[in-house]
Write a protein that holds these residues in place. Structure first.
Motif, PDB file in Angstrom:
ATOM      1  N   LEU A 101      -6.716  -2.138   0.315  1.00 24.59           N
ATOM      2  CA  LEU A 101      -7.844  -1.044  -0.919  1.00 24.59           C
ATOM      3  C   LEU A 101      -8.839  -0.600  -0.380  1.00 24.59           C
TER       4      LEU A 101
ATOM      5  N   ILE B 245       0.911  -1.125  -0.043  1.00 22.77           N
ATOM      6  CA  ILE B 245      -0.350   0.120   0.043  1.00 22.77           C
ATOM      7  C   ILE B 245       0.748   0.955   0.087  1.00 22.77           C
ATOM      8  N   SER B 246       2.237   1.298   0.469  1.00 25.77           N
ATOM      9  CA  SER B 246       2.893   2.536   0.599  1.00 25.77           C
ATOM     10  C   SER B 246       3.189   2.923  -0.682  1.00 25.77           C
TER      11      SER B 246
ATOM     12  N   LYS C 176      -9.618   6.144   3.206  1.00 30.23           N
ATOM     13  CA  LYS C 176      -8.551   7.220   3.583  1.00 30.23           C
ATOM     14  C   LYS C 176      -8.932   8.358   2.245  1.00 30.23           C
ATOM     15  N   HIS C 177      -8.663   8.214   1.393  1.00 29.59           N
ATOM     16  CA  HIS C 177      -8.664   9.371   0.350  1.00 29.59           C
ATOM     17  C   HIS C 177      -9.731   9.981  -0.942  1.00 29.59           C
TER      18      HIS C 177
ATOM     19  N   LEU D  22      -7.470   1.883   2.114  1.00 32.87           N
ATOM     20  CA  LEU D  22      -6.678   2.964   1.072  1.00 32.87           C
ATOM     21  C   LEU D  22      -7.876   3.893   0.413  1.00 32.87           C
TER      22      LEU D  22
ATOM     23  N   PHE E 111       1.025   2.766  -3.468  1.00 26.02           N
ATOM     24  CA  PHE E 111       0.218   3.192  -3.772  1.00 26.02           C
ATOM     25  C   PHE E 111       0.490   4.658  -3.591  1.00 26.02           C
ATOM     26  N   GLU E 112       0.561   4.546  -2.038  1.00 27.69           N
ATOM     27  CA  GLU E 112       0.123   5.827  -1.664  1.00 27.69           C
ATOM     28  C   GLU E 112       1.874   6.731  -1.669  1.00 27.69           C
TER      29      GLU E 112
END
Lengths: 410, 410
Positions: B188, B153-154, B194-195, B191, B156-157
């Protein structure tokens, strides 16, 4: 909640379908609603097409080539060359309806901010395809007084900018029924050659020409090979709207080679439709003669009835199966909604498309409606009687208070 | 000659189809070409679908509602709710294939310059839909070494900007066959919440999961109602690629109300397909069991054969009907073309898709090919034998000169 795209927020609602909830309610209340709002013909699809579907013989319902099967494109070539187009199967890309033909054509030729000039009123969904591509439609006004003839070329010239990429025409026209003459087509030819523009021609109604005036396609004019993109569909030709089977024709190889990439991205047109489409080409000429005679009768019924109503004016169109009528009313949106919500005559009413949705100039079409003569002649006569009675009692009627005038947006 | 659009000039050629001229030439020369390049299954379409077409009973092949017929959407609801989706017919828009589902989803959610994050390698046509909308694809690398699992995921971030609007996944995956686990789906979910992003999920291969790991859809996760857009198609599920029948599912009403405007612009999905699609829902479970068992056998044949070849590595995927294999070659584009142009073994050769077209990071996939196991087991075994022989003599082979290494683009 994530945002909707700006282009999504800008997408116009369909003027043809937006009154549907009111029509549904009227029907629930037991009213008969004559649907003159949508170009869904009641004519039977040719038996050859239906039988081709019933007789399919395959085990795997597979993709076809992105440009369509060669056998269907060969059949189409036969059809178009009989009409004098002088094409080969390599000039065709088969699409999912005329809609996808427009969509692929726009993507191939137009970038965001590019402009396409369209005589208005025009088929409302062109706006949708323009919005999808952030393309700007520049309308050129045509007028009911001369039956929506091609506006003077000087009006086009005035609107050509360095972002203008194409002229988009539809003949016979939806929504006006107007059929461009050879002189009008020649004038367009000179214009697009002078400015090196594309000429997009929507020919969905090619087979629906009434009277003696011949159908002239830009494919009939020499020297336009690189400019002309024909957009076509079997929807109206064979009363097969639900087949979603259309095509793009162009002799411009560069255009074709890029358009096919967009076609490849969506893989393939429908397989069963192409089988049916192949059979359709062998539809006997008598089918079209019968259909044309039927539509001529209907057109006469509608046009004559409209012009007999006080304060109503309806030009007699040369093709398609639509008429635009100017009514003695304050606002066609209000009137069409009122017809469904408030009015009935012997428990019947009429659904029409307010013309405002076919114009992009604000305020244009407020007194006009589009009627599709896609019902049998008896129902059309009843619908016309309804409309006549409605105009007598509509609270926003203007008859007696003003004459048929040049509208305020002229 | 008028110009082609810039977006048209940028449109990528299909990596799946671009070698077709070489395959055609090989066939003209009398070679047997095993087509492992394209996801066109050889499995028979369910008899119920075919019979539904043969038994059509209508006189007018008419438009359907833009969102699809209510009866088809009701049947689809049955299918999806059996899979635990908890939807109503109002959550569905029927489309012309999964392709149109992607296209409408992109238009509804993404403007020019917006970004969508996609784990790569990914289905190459996503690039086409991105190009059409001037949308930017931000790839996040996944690696053959762990079977193309979800990247951290990092990663993606790191790639989320103020233009990021969506994460686009495909599970089971085309081209890798990877099936996301519940843990990966939960990651996912966190994520996108969060965004505040959309989660586009291409589920074309939902029915093709092998082994014990369950298929997890974002529709199975709570709290994602506003974020999830499911993209689906009957193409692979019922071996009906040529039907061009897909759908969009979303419980986000705002999304639905804008998406339907794009759907209205193209009027209607196909009518006959929806009749067939309705019948498809009653396909007996045994059909899928038989198909799954067949694909499991094929996958095992291909994966085992590949891993037995010197210098070849192929992870064993959990779903779909593709594998990605790393080969001991200099360049998969050259190799795949060479296979068609120069090579034959007992007058046979194999057509594969070079993996470079499934990556957007330059240089990635140069040693990888995608193989679709869509032929019967005997033909697959012959194709594997061909490939093995080809790798022994290919001039650009790297076996003996280097080991299976972390590629240069790592």
């Amino acid at each position: 909640m994530p945002n909707i795209s700006r282009k999504g927020q800008r997408m116009p609602a369909s003027p043809i379908r937006k009154l549907t909830p009111f029509a549904d309610k009227a029907k629930l209340e037991g009213k008969t609603v004559y649907h003159l709002n949508i170009g869904q013909p009641d004519i039977e699809t040719p038996a050859g097409m239906i039988n081709a579907i019933k007789n399919i013989d395959f085990k795997v319902w597979a993709y076809t080539p992105s440009e369509g099967t060669l056998s269907y494109r060969k059949q189409l070539t036969k059809y178009y060359n009989k009409a004098g187009y002088n094409i080969t199967p390599e000039d065709i890309i088969v699409t999912s309806g005329g809609s996808e033909a427009i969509s692929i054509t726009f993507m191939t030729c137009l970038d965001a901010g590019d402009e396409v000039i369209v005589p208005e009123p025009y088929y409302a969904n062109y706006n949708g395809f323009a919005s999808q591509n952030d393309v700007i439609v520049r309308p050129i006004m045509s007028y009911i007084e001369n039956g929506f003839a091609l506006p003077p070329i000087s009006e086009f010239e005035k609107n050509i900018t360095d972002r203008t990429r194409a002229i988009f025409i539809c003949s016979p026209n939806n929504p006006t029924g107007y059929l461009y003459s050879r002189e009008e087509m020649e004038a367009l030819k000179a214009l697009v050659l002078k400015h090196d523009l594309y000429l997009f021609a929507d020919e969905a109604y090619r087979e629906f020409c009434y009277g003696d005036q011949p159908f002239i396609s830009p494919m009939h004019l020499d020297g336009l090979e690189d400019n002309v993109i024909i957009i076509d569909t079997v929807s109206k030709r064979y009363s097969a709207c639900g087949a979603r089977l259309g095509c793009i024709i162009s002799k411009n190889r560069k255009f074709w080679e890029i358009a096919i990439k967009f076609a490849q991205a969506r893989l393939s047109p429908g397989m069963v439709e192409q089988i049916a489409g192949e059979a359709a080409i062998d539809t006997p000429d008598e089918y079209f003669e019968r259909v044309k005679s039927e539509y001529t009768t209907r057109r006469n019924t509608v046009v004559n009835a409209l012009n007999r109503m006080e304060g109503v004016y309806c030009p007699n169109p040369g093709g398609a199966f639509y008429v635009m009528a100017q009514l003695p009313i304050d606002n066609s949106n209000k009137f069409c909604q009122w017809m469904l919500e408030e009015f009935s005559y012997e428990n019947q009413t009429v659904m029409m498309a307010p013309a405002t949705g076919f114009y992009s100039t604000p305020g244009a079409g407020l007194k006009e409606v589009r009627l599709a003569y896609v019902l049998n002649n008896d129902d059309l006569a009843k619908a016309m009687k309804c409309l006549e009675e409605a105009l007598k009692v509509y609270p926003g009627r203007t008859v007696g208070r003003e004459h048929l005038v040049v509208s305020s947006w002229h």
